[in-house]
Design an enzyme around this catalytic site. Sequence first.
Site, mmCIF file in Angstrom:
data_model
loop_
_atom_site.group_PDB
_atom_site.id
_atom_site.type_symbol
_atom_site.label_atom_id
_atom_site.label_comp_id
_atom_site.label_asym_id
_atom_site.label_seq_id
_atom_site.Cartn_x
_atom_site.Cartn_y
_atom_site.Cartn_z
ATOM 1 N N GLU A 147 -18.469 -6.239 -2.395
ATOM 2 C CA GLU A 147 -17.092 -6.737 -2.309
ATOM 3 C C GLU A 147 -16.973 -8.139 -2.887
ATOM 4 O OE1 GLU A 147 -13.699 -5.186 -0.400
ATOM 5 O OE2 GLU A 147 -14.800 -4.558 -2.184
ATOM 6 N N GLU A 168 0.821 -1.205 0.000
ATOM 7 C CA GLU A 168 0.000 0.000 0.000
ATOM 8 C C GLU A 168 0.858 1.259 0.000
ATOM 9 O OE1 GLU A 168 -3.070 0.106 -0.493
ATOM 10 O OE2 GLU A 168 -3.913 -1.830 0.084
ATOM 11 N N ASP A 226 -4.464 -9.776 -8.590
ATOM 12 C CA ASP A 226 -4.865 -8.838 -9.633
ATOM 13 C C ASP A 226 -3.742 -8.006 -10.241
ATOM 14 O OD1 ASP A 226 -4.594 -7.580 -7.190
ATOM 15 O OD2 ASP A 226 -6.530 -6.554 -7.225
ATOM 16 N N GLU A 254 -12.418 0.359 -9.555
ATOM 17 C CA GLU A 254 -12.027 -0.539 -10.654
ATOM 18 C C GLU A 254 -13.064 -0.604 -11.775
ATOM 19 O OE1 GLU A 254 -9.417 -1.367 -7.326
ATOM 20 O OE2 GLU A 254 -11.604 -1.255 -7.457
#
Length: 862
Positions: free
Chosen positions: A366, A125, A272, A384
């Site tokens: 989610e 992150e 991803d 996204e």
Amino acid sequence: MMLRALLLTSLLSWANGQEGLTMLPEEKTKIRDQIVEMFDHAYGSYMKYAYPADELMPLSCRGRVRGLEPNRGDIDDSLGKFSLTLVDTLDTLVVLNKLDEFEDAVRRTLRDVRLDNDVVVSVFETNIRVLGGLLGAHVMADMLRQRGERMQWYRDELLHMAKELGHRLLPAFNTTSGLPYPRVNLRYGVLNPLSRTGTESDTCTACAGTMILEFAALSRLSGEAVFEEHARKALDVLWEKRQRGSDLVGTVINIHNGDWVRRDSGVGAGIDSYYEYLMKAYILLGDNVYLERFNTHYSAIMKYISQPPLLLNVHMHNPTVSVRSWMDSLLAFFPGLQVLRGDLKPAIETHEMLYQVTKQHKFLPEAFTTEFRVHWGQHPLRPEFAESTYYLYKATGDPYYLRVGQSIVEKLNAHTRVPCGFAAVQDVRTGTHEDRMDSFFLAEMFKYLYLLFSEKNQLHFDIDEYIFTTEAHLLPVSLSTSQPPCRGNNTEAPTAVEEDLFTYSCPSTQTLFPNNPSFAKTIRDSYKYLTGVGRAFHASPDRGIELPLHDHGMEPVEFLRSMGISLTPLNDAGATDTHGAHEGVYRVKLVAEVTQTPEEEVVPLIVQLISPPYLGRTVLTAGPAKFGMDLIKQEHGVKGSIVKTSPYTACGPIENAQELSGHIALALRGDCMFAAKARRLQEVGAIGVIFIDHREGSNGAETPLFQMVGDGGSTAEITIPLVFLFSQEGALLTSALEDHSNVDVLMLPKERQLDKADKPLGKMNIKFRLAEEGELEEGEARGPTLKFVLEKGEVVLEEEEYRQQGDSCLTPGGDHVPCSYGQTAASPPSHSPNDPNTDPGSQDSQVPQPPPTDHGPWAPQH
């Protein structure tokens, strides 16, 4: 005139048939202005109510400072006390042409942001949000400076900050494999005794494989190759560890030996951006190795994981079988990546499926099932889906995607806007809010939406000269030629894959779909009513298909019948057309087609506090697990004392194993899967686990119960009972543990809750203390009390309700006199428990009285 009217009517009918997709420039401008106003509301609220905190709490109208708010588990690993939202938003200000605000924000960053805080942060992150934010802002500042219009005072200070942060992240790569630790202390690194980290053994594939863009850009802008070399090494390890038979990778890997910990493979959470960064590393750095690896993985994804329009996880070693029947929202980025690859058809299919889910639930949950029902209800304002919508519009020019973007804008305004910003949705089924506005909402969502409704000549720079990182930060593609590459960038030749038209080139819609401007619509139409939204439900007529079941194939017949499919031999079907029917061939009636599958019922469990002073009065509703002991089959439930796990998330080595043995463990949700926590706690001897939600403020009154699921692997070895409490219910349990050193609970189905009014509590020891005269104020002893009657040397105990009038006590002489509740009529004032003159054996002369408690009048104590 009549002919002209007919033509006009025909054109209007055609336009309506196109769902009113065409969008005039004036409407695009209006929506773009609305997006800017929304950004101003979000960014302005952060600066007004939260800065310099990392994030805004939009419901509380204050900043979220790590350590001052309740711990949320791994979500808080992105907070490093470095004004996260400001740094993550810097280049968004330039995209939205807010150049004055950008210059002011850069000055604030240089003045206020510190990167040497004693705090443990997520390497992943911090890299994508803070390092990427600093690099994107430096690129924008440098671009403005070179134009001579603004930022003439700027001297690469943001780049120097990025280099400092890069060096603070480098200790995470100090492993035998080259895969980074998942966390690092910004001041003390990883292995320093003061770092409070370095005990982890696992990391996710995306966590290790999403470093190359930022680290390579930092190397090429600063001239220090060490960053790109470490990021490249991590990618090399992941490539080496792929499953050679399927060319897939797992989700979690051991950072020391490279063994796979979780072998489920997909394109969503945990993997991803690893795939994304292989493709984008080729675009940014011009290195064919990255593209060849991506193409190898992509062929495997389309062979095993892609089931248009679905993308389902499989086992990397046995990829022909799906390991779960639900998808997570992070895979919504994948259609955008497919656009970069040039594979538009599956991109359109999956995007349309996602759009239909948003129509049904307002936002992408989610996680959602293959039947498009909610699996996990949260929606933390993820960008996204907007990202893929932008890419598809850029590739096709189809105004349909402008309408999709418009729906995103409208739903954000209608359902997430609050007075102090925009609030995440705690559950899309109820619409309740969560007190969080993550930095990626400002960094990504507003960029993609603004660009979707902007023409190239309306932007301050040429967007096509940049590539987006996974956090939508802008890096110039010129880095591939203007700066030298990392040394030693050659690896083994990749496995040969079958090449197609777009293996080494960008997509061309004219080549893909020559002279067919409606090609995207023809693909979408197959999925237009995928979830049932937008059309009335009509039972379709029976369809006959032939199945070659042999003469006495009763086993397959019964099996199909159990699935809701009934079979009738063709010669008995009553159909007029039985030509060509053969013995053993059946007509299939697809009953399942017209039957709505019911939602899976979640049987509520409870955690009942049974030790004093609670005695069964405190009952907390809990959710079950799909693995572990089935409490429904346990007649009397499972009883035990609760002990808080250390570490609280139970995602590393258990530090208080001895305390947990033989007890029920309390563990916080987050950092790793429920099953992984359960295995660790069962290994140290815990007899059960109560998981507590890490999402602040969640509660059973507003959020539907759900069943905890496994991690994709076998969970047969987990045999202890597992239950889940939402945050508010869990807080009651942890508070009880803080107030009382020993708390016993009972875990059982709600229907079998102990009834304290009807069932005896059994034997108990009662301790009493005599009060001094006047110690109890008048009226303090309201409620049930204990009265003693002394007759002929015997003590008789009886319980009665306290009454304000008429209460009397019996004297040794047999007379009734008014009672004094600080002292019985039969005894003198008591002595202090510590008084040396008190004779502990003189029980005949002292009749003790129970003290009041906070949990009920005159509750006896052990």
